[in-house]
Design a protein around this motif. Structure first.
Motif, PDB file in Angstrom:
ATOM      1  N   GLY A  11     -62.572 -30.623  22.403  1.00  0.00           N
ATOM      2  CA  GLY A  11     -62.017 -29.525  22.023  1.00  0.00           C
ATOM      3  C   GLY A  11     -61.776 -29.234  20.799  1.00  0.00           C
ATOM      4  O   GLY A  11     -61.071 -28.480  20.511  1.00  0.00           O
ATOM      5  N   PHE A  12     -61.842 -30.300  19.768  1.00  0.00           N
ATOM      6  CA  PHE A  12     -61.427 -30.067  18.324  1.00  0.00           C
ATOM      7  C   PHE A  12     -62.678 -29.989  17.383  1.00  0.00           C
ATOM      8  O   PHE A  12     -63.828 -30.304  17.935  1.00  0.00           O
ATOM      9  N   LEU A  19     -65.602 -36.335  10.708  1.00  0.00           N
ATOM     10  CA  LEU A  19     -64.254 -35.893  10.633  1.00  0.00           C
ATOM     11  C   LEU A  19     -64.069 -35.162  11.748  1.00  0.00           C
ATOM     12  O   LEU A  19     -64.499 -33.950  12.134  1.00  0.00           O
ATOM     13  N   ILE A  20     -62.901 -35.557  12.495  1.00  0.00           N
ATOM     14  CA  ILE A  20     -62.238 -34.568  13.501  1.00  0.00           C
ATOM     15  C   ILE A  20     -61.041 -34.029  12.816  1.00  0.00           C
ATOM     16  O   ILE A  20     -60.285 -34.545  12.341  1.00  0.00           O
ATOM     17  N   PHE A  21     -60.787 -32.592  13.384  1.00  0.00           N
ATOM     18  CA  PHE A  21     -59.892 -32.014  12.843  1.00  0.00           C
ATOM     19  C   PHE A  21     -58.594 -31.398  14.059  1.00  0.00           C
ATOM     20  O   PHE A  21     -59.199 -31.075  14.882  1.00  0.00           O
ATOM     21  N   GLY A  71     -47.599 -33.472   6.546  1.00  0.00           N
ATOM     22  CA  GLY A  71     -48.215 -34.588   5.684  1.00  0.00           C
ATOM     23  C   GLY A  71     -49.597 -35.037   6.169  1.00  0.00           C
ATOM     24  O   GLY A  71     -50.135 -35.937   5.354  1.00  0.00           O
ATOM     25  N   ASN A  72     -50.208 -34.437   6.811  1.00  0.00           N
ATOM     26  CA  ASN A  72     -51.782 -34.630   7.183  1.00  0.00           C
ATOM     27  C   ASN A  72     -51.972 -36.130   7.415  1.00  0.00           C
ATOM     28  O   ASN A  72     -52.885 -36.540   7.102  1.00  0.00           O
ATOM     29  N   PRO A  73     -51.388 -36.455   8.601  1.00  0.00           N
ATOM     30  CA  PRO A  73     -51.707 -38.055   8.954  1.00  0.00           C
ATOM     31  C   PRO A  73     -53.149 -37.982   9.383  1.00  0.00           C
ATOM     32  O   PRO A  73     -53.627 -37.285  10.044  1.00  0.00           O
ATOM     33  N   TRP A  74     -53.689 -39.459   9.316  1.00  0.00           N
ATOM     34  CA  TRP A  74     -54.915 -39.697   9.881  1.00  0.00           C
ATOM     35  C   TRP A  74     -55.328 -40.954  10.267  1.00  0.00           C
ATOM     36  O   TRP A  74     -54.869 -42.035   9.790  1.00  0.00           O
ATOM     37  N   LEU A 118     -53.852 -38.373  19.882  1.00  0.00           N
ATOM     38  CA  LEU A 118     -53.248 -38.417  18.416  1.00  0.00           C
ATOM     39  C   LEU A 118     -53.751 -37.218  17.421  1.00  0.00           C
ATOM     40  O   LEU A 118     -52.920 -36.619  16.926  1.00  0.00           O
ATOM     41  N   VAL A 119     -55.200 -36.976  17.898  1.00  0.00           N
ATOM     42  CA  VAL A 119     -55.815 -35.664  17.034  1.00  0.00           C
ATOM     43  C   VAL A 119     -54.894 -34.523  17.751  1.00  0.00           C
ATOM     44  O   VAL A 119     -54.591 -33.498  17.097  1.00  0.00           O
ATOM     45  N   SER A 120     -54.561 -34.553  19.200  1.00  0.00           N
ATOM     46  CA  SER A 120     -53.778 -33.504  19.744  1.00  0.00           C
ATOM     47  C   SER A 120     -52.292 -33.216  19.372  1.00  0.00           C
ATOM     48  O   SER A 120     -51.886 -32.184  19.380  1.00  0.00           O
ATOM     49  N   GLU A 121     -51.929 -34.505  18.670  1.00  0.00           N
ATOM     50  CA  GLU A 121     -50.513 -34.372  18.089  1.00  0.00           C
ATOM     51  C   GLU A 121     -50.632 -33.872  16.592  1.00  0.00           C
ATOM     52  O   GLU A 121     -49.584 -34.034  15.772  1.00  0.00           O
ATOM     53  N   GLY A 122     -51.681 -33.829  15.975  1.00  0.00           N
ATOM     54  CA  GLY A 122     -51.721 -33.276  14.537  1.00  0.00           C
ATOM     55  C   GLY A 122     -52.462 -34.435  13.893  1.00  0.00           C
ATOM     56  O   GLY A 122     -52.644 -33.877  12.344  1.00  0.00           O
ATOM     57  N   PHE A 123     -53.044 -35.303  14.264  1.00  0.00           N
ATOM     58  CA  PHE A 123     -53.764 -36.237  13.214  1.00  0.00           C
ATOM     59  C   PHE A 123     -55.298 -35.981  13.012  1.00  0.00           C
ATOM     60  O   PHE A 123     -55.792 -35.419  13.946  1.00  0.00           O
ATOM     61  N   HIS A 124     -55.743 -36.044  11.789  1.00  0.00           N
ATOM     62  CA  HIS A 124     -57.266 -36.148  11.586  1.00  0.00           C
ATOM     63  C   HIS A 124     -57.910 -37.357  12.079  1.00  0.00           C
ATOM     64  O   HIS A 124     -57.063 -38.445  12.053  1.00  0.00           O
TER      65      HIS A 124
END
Length: 196
Positions: A43-44, A58-60, A67-70, A87-93
């Motif tokens: 879904g990302f 790279l998954i967005f 802060g664009n954590p990854w 973690l991607v659903s929480e805003g991590f790349h």
């Protein structure tokens, strides 16, 4: 100051400008990306591209965290991805570069350095990555962290290989892997077990 001193200063300044320009152009060329393929991952948005001769994914996140954590997966990007997707659903790349069968060697770390520079410059990802090392991925995350401690926020390791003498060499309690040991010695440039 004599005319000759002015000429020398101008010459040195010109040489420095030429050097810096050439270095910048080389760095930009090294970070050149071939065509990107876009798709979906759980879904990302997912982008696949080549950086140099290495495949990158790279998954967005739908909404990047401040802060664009990854996360940076060292190996096995499709294995046990539950925590990754949370973690991607929480805003991590989520990033991955294919340096498979390089066992955390200097050449692998150079590829990692290039990806780090690319992602932090082009996508403005955080200057500190969260490294994920599963199994032999431990060789990558710990070697890169040792090389770049200021660029690591944390390391998550699951059954990590931390000493290649244990695996793949098999000189400890592990049975090892003779084929991987031969490949590792070649990748690192070792001529013998003793040298390794």
């Amino acid at each position: 100051m004599s005319v000759f001193m002015h000429i020398k200063i101008l010459r040195d300044l010109f040489i420095a400008i030429v050097f810096l320009t050439a270095h910048t152009l080389h760095a930009q060329k090294a970070l050149a990306v071939e065509s990107k393929d876009e798709s979906q991952w759980k879904g990302f948005k997912r982008e696949d591209f080549k950086l140099g001769n290495r495949s990158v994914r790279l998954i967005f996140p739908n909404k990047p965290a401040p802060g664009n954590p990854w996360l940076w997966r060292a190996r096995f990007p499709d294995w046990h991805t539950e925590a990754d997707s949370l973690l991607v659903s929480e805003g991590f790349h989520l990033a991955y570069i294919n340096t498979n069968n390089m066992y955390g060697s200097v050449k692998a770390m150079d590829a990692w350095d290039s990806l780090y520079a690319f992602l932090t410059e082009k996508y403005k990802l955080n200057k500190k990555a969260a490294l994920v090392g599963v199994s032999r991925g431990g060789l990558y995350v710990y070697n890169w962290a040792k090389r770049n401690p200021e660029k690591v926020s944390c390391i998550y390791a699951e059954a990590p290989v931390c000493d290649f003498k244990s695996w793949p060499a098999g000189f400890g309690s592990s049975e090892g892997s003779s084929d991987d040991w031969i490949q590792l010695k070649k990748e690192y440039g070792f001529n013998s077990d003793e040298e390794a």
